[in-house]
Design a protein around this motif. Structure first.
Motif, PDB file in Angstrom:
ATOM      1  N   LEU A 180      -8.887  14.746  12.288  1.00 44.31           N
ATOM      2  CA  LEU A 180      -9.976  13.768  12.352  1.00 44.31           C
ATOM      3  C   LEU A 180      -9.777  12.629  11.354  1.00 44.31           C
ATOM      4  O   LEU A 180     -10.102  11.475  11.640  1.00 44.31           O
ATOM      5  N   GLY A 181      -9.219  12.957  10.171  1.00 43.58           N
ATOM      6  CA  GLY A 181      -9.098  11.946   9.120  1.00 43.58           C
ATOM      7  C   GLY A 181      -7.695  11.440   8.904  1.00 43.58           C
ATOM      8  O   GLY A 181      -7.379  10.933   7.816  1.00 43.58           O
ATOM      9  N   LYS A 182      -6.825  11.541   9.929  1.00 43.72           N
ATOM     10  CA  LYS A 182      -5.418  11.159   9.753  1.00 43.72           C
ATOM     11  C   LYS A 182      -5.261   9.675   9.401  1.00 43.72           C
ATOM     12  O   LYS A 182      -4.348   9.304   8.661  1.00 43.72           O
ATOM     13  N   GLY A 183      -6.159   8.834   9.902  1.00 40.72           N
ATOM     14  CA  GLY A 183      -6.076   7.411   9.580  1.00 40.72           C
ATOM     15  C   GLY A 183      -6.312   7.132   8.105  1.00 40.72           C
ATOM     16  O   GLY A 183      -5.800   6.154   7.555  1.00 40.72           O
ATOM     17  N   ILE A 184      -7.089   8.009   7.449  1.00 38.71           N
ATOM     18  CA  ILE A 184      -7.342   7.859   6.014  1.00 38.71           C
ATOM     19  C   ILE A 184      -6.274   8.585   5.208  1.00 38.71           C
ATOM     20  O   ILE A 184      -5.790   8.081   4.193  1.00 38.71           O
ATOM     21  N   LEU A 185      -5.892   9.784   5.661  1.00 34.75           N
ATOM     22  CA  LEU A 185      -4.984  10.627   4.884  1.00 34.75           C
ATOM     23  C   LEU A 185      -3.540  10.133   4.898  1.00 34.75           C
ATOM     24  O   LEU A 185      -2.832  10.272   3.902  1.00 34.75           O
ATOM     25  N   ALA A 186      -3.080   9.551   6.034  1.00 35.61           N
ATOM     26  CA  ALA A 186      -1.670   9.131   6.140  1.00 35.61           C
ATOM     27  C   ALA A 186      -1.297   8.097   5.069  1.00 35.61           C
ATOM     28  O   ALA A 186      -0.332   8.301   4.331  1.00 35.61           O
ATOM     29  N   PRO A 187      -2.037   6.982   4.927  1.00 37.61           N
ATOM     30  CA  PRO A 187      -1.682   6.034   3.854  1.00 37.61           C
ATOM     31  C   PRO A 187      -1.891   6.620   2.460  1.00 37.61           C
ATOM     32  O   PRO A 187      -1.145   6.300   1.534  1.00 37.61           O
ATOM     33  N   LEU A 188      -2.885   7.508   2.305  1.00 32.56           N
ATOM     34  CA  LEU A 188      -3.138   8.109   0.993  1.00 32.56           C
ATOM     35  C   LEU A 188      -1.983   9.024   0.580  1.00 32.56           C
ATOM     36  O   LEU A 188      -1.526   9.005  -0.578  1.00 32.56           O
ATOM     37  N   LEU A 189      -1.480   9.842   1.530  1.00 29.98           N
ATOM     38  CA  LEU A 189      -0.349  10.724   1.235  1.00 29.98           C
ATOM     39  C   LEU A 189       0.916   9.922   0.960  1.00 29.98           C
ATOM     40  O   LEU A 189       1.681  10.237   0.044  1.00 29.98           O
ATOM     41  N   MET A 190       1.151   8.885   1.768  1.00 32.61           N
ATOM     42  CA  MET A 190       2.316   8.028   1.540  1.00 32.61           C
ATOM     43  C   MET A 190       2.237   7.393   0.150  1.00 32.61           C
ATOM     44  O   MET A 190       3.234   7.357  -0.593  1.00 32.61           O
ATOM     45  N   ALA A 191       1.053   6.909  -0.225  1.00 29.96           N
ATOM     46  CA  ALA A 191       0.869   6.299  -1.548  1.00 29.96           C
ATOM     47  C   ALA A 191       1.078   7.331  -2.648  1.00 29.96           C
ATOM     48  O   ALA A 191       1.662   7.018  -3.697  1.00 29.96           O
ATOM     49  N   PHE A 192       0.633   8.564  -2.427  1.00 31.82           N
ATOM     50  CA  PHE A 192       0.796   9.628  -3.426  1.00 31.82           C
ATOM     51  C   PHE A 192       2.275   9.885  -3.702  1.00 31.82           C
ATOM     52  O   PHE A 192       2.709   9.925  -4.866  1.00 31.82           O
ATOM     53  N   PHE A 193       3.073  10.032  -2.646  1.00 32.39           N
ATOM     54  CA  PHE A 193       4.505  10.306  -2.826  1.00 32.39           C
ATOM     55  C   PHE A 193       5.230   9.100  -3.442  1.00 32.39           C
ATOM     56  O   PHE A 193       6.092   9.261  -4.312  1.00 32.39           O
ATOM     57  N   LEU A 194       4.880   7.897  -2.991  1.00 33.75           N
ATOM     58  CA  LEU A 194       5.528   6.699  -3.539  1.00 33.75           C
ATOM     59  C   LEU A 194       5.137   6.479  -5.002  1.00 33.75           C
ATOM     60  O   LEU A 194       5.966   6.037  -5.807  1.00 33.75           O
ATOM     61  N   SER A 195       3.891   6.793  -5.357  1.00 39.31           N
ATOM     62  CA  SER A 195       3.465   6.618  -6.747  1.00 39.31           C
ATOM     63  C   SER A 195       4.215   7.584  -7.667  1.00 39.31           C
ATOM     64  O   SER A 195       4.565   7.220  -8.803  1.00 39.31           O
ATOM     65  N   ILE A 196       4.489   8.796  -7.188  1.00 38.07           N
ATOM     66  CA  ILE A 196       5.288   9.737  -7.985  1.00 38.07           C
ATOM     67  C   ILE A 196       6.714   9.212  -8.143  1.00 38.07           C
ATOM     68  O   ILE A 196       7.322   9.325  -9.213  1.00 38.07           O
ATOM     69  N   MET A 197       7.253   8.599  -7.077  1.00 38.61           N
ATOM     70  CA  MET A 197       8.603   8.044  -7.157  1.00 38.61           C
ATOM     71  C   MET A 197       8.660   6.855  -8.120  1.00 38.61           C
ATOM     72  O   MET A 197       9.695   6.599  -8.746  1.00 38.61           O
ATOM     73  N   LEU A 198       7.546   6.134  -8.263  1.00 36.63           N
ATOM     74  CA  LEU A 198       7.504   4.976  -9.162  1.00 36.63           C
ATOM     75  C   LEU A 198       7.209   5.353 -10.612  1.00 36.63           C
ATOM     76  O   LEU A 198       7.273   4.486 -11.496  1.00 36.63           O
ATOM     77  N   LEU A 199       6.892   6.613 -10.862  1.00 41.49           N
ATOM     78  CA  LEU A 199       6.546   7.029 -12.224  1.00 41.49           C
ATOM     79  C   LEU A 199       7.626   6.703 -13.261  1.00 41.49           C
ATOM     80  O   LEU A 199       7.292   6.237 -14.362  1.00 41.49           O
TER      81      LEU A 199
END
Length: 384
Positions: free
Chosen positions: A27-46
């Protein structure tokens, strides 16, 4: 919390929880997909963020500079794709001629081995073409929404990355509040291991894209295959999708070669070079780059890719393996969910638990033995 509840009831609650969690994700894939992508990319940018913070840059400037580096890299990738595709489009008259030649040869071969005449084949192709065009026209009605969704996704991801990095300490405090004080050491270990796994996996993917593009594109270019770099970069990106991507990369490579050449030998050459590069990648290069701290078994990987693809499309396929790896780390440390960590993992026993009772129980000694047998680096939970 569930210790006083009978085991069968606990298992039923777990299954129901997984069902409702999956339902909420769909139901919430439209919200979760960019949030998960941002989570993984933010860890890579640490590492970049920490570098600038160590140089006493203000926090907002450190995050902004890290984001600028990410956007610059993505911009270069998009420019490279656009340049290669423009070269392919400029060869369209030659491609059209080659495709016509291949179709004529195929038509003659079909006429030789079957009673279907050239006229009947032409009529069939024309009919199918009209159907495809009609289907494509219907698909265009939803294309505007898809393009809008892509722009919304691309707009949300950098905002989420900035906010996740800016509020990371607040979010970490929120996580610790969920657990009693005696479990904080385990939680800290799990989060540190997740950071290491995600960074090694994502940086490994960047390195993998680079060397596959250089190796595959360079070898094909030396051989004389047209659009060699485009084939290389398309295969490199599709290869990030476990199992399914490599097959799609082979098909697209063959189609580009078939359309760009009037001969058949380049197709065999492309398939052979792709197979050699893929063997080198799977067995020598990628295991050394990413390491073997967390291994996901093939069954969990394939099911995860398919389920994630159904939920969130191509983005879900790309994110499926790091998500499963994170879940495995969490499950391995949670007393109530260790069986799910076993299900996702690749610590395959050489003997059946039906014959060896010790394999039926959760034991650190057995875990160490299975990790040694399957060439997996000991995780933090099993290190003495």
């Amino acid at each position: 919390m569930l210790k006083g509840i009978p085991l069968t009831v606990r298992r039923s609650i777990e299954i129901m929880g997984l069902f409702f969690l999956g339902w909420l994700i769909v139901l919430g894939k439209g919200i979760l997909a960019p949030l998960l992508m941002a989570f993984f990319l933010s860890i890579m940018l640490l590492p970049i963020y920490r570098f600038f913070r160590a140089k006493r840059f203000p926090e907002s400037l450190s995050i902004g500079t890290s984001l600028f580096v990410l956007i610059l890299v993505l911009g270069l990738i998009i420019w490279f794709f656009s340049y290669q595709i423009s070269n392919l489009v400029s060869d369209f008259p030659v491609i059209q001629e080659n495709v016509t030649q291949h179709l004529k040869a195929l038509s003659a071969w079909i006429e030789d081995i079957s009673p279907v005449s050239t006229e009947e084949q032409t009529s069939f192709i024309s009919e199918q073409s009209n159907r495809i065009l009609s289907y494509a026209g219907n698909m265009l009605s939803g294309a505007a929404l898809s393009i809008t969704g892509i722009f919304v996704f691309l707009g949300l991801v950098p905002i989420y990355i900035f906010l996740l990095l800016f509020y990371k300490n607040l979010l970490l405090r929120f996580v610790f509040f969920w657990f009693p004080k005696e479990n904080h050491e385990k939680v800290e270990g799990a989060m540190r291991e997740m950071e290491v796994i995600i960074k090694s996996y994502l940086f490994g993917l960047l390195i993998q894209i680079s060397y596959i593009t250089v190796l595959l594109g360079g070898i094909l270019m030396i051989i004389g295959i047209k659009h060699a770099l485009l084939i290389g970069v398309i295969f490199a990106f599709l290869n990030l999708i476990p199992y399914v991507g490599a097959l799609l990369g082979n098909i697209i490579g063959v189609l580009i070669t078939l359309a760009s050449s009037s001969e058949l030998w380049p197709i065999v050459t492309v398939l052979g070079v792709i197979a050699a590069v893929q063997f080198l990648d799977n067995n020598i290069l990628m295991p050394r780059i990413v390491g073997s701290k967390v291994k996901i078994n093939a069954l969990a990987s394939i099911v995860g890719v398919i389920v994630a693809g159904e939920i969130a499309g191509v983005i879900g396929m790309f994110l499926s393996l790091p998500i499963i790896a994170v879940l495995k780390i969490i499950f391995d440390r949670a007393e109530n969910f260790k069986q799910w960590g076993v299900l996702f993992g690749d610590e395959r026993p050489s003997r059946s638990p039906m014959e060896v009772p010790a394999l039926r129980q959760d034991s650190e000694q057995v875990d160490r033995q299975l990790e040694r047998e399957n060439d997996i680096e000991p995780s933090a939970k099993t290190k003495s």
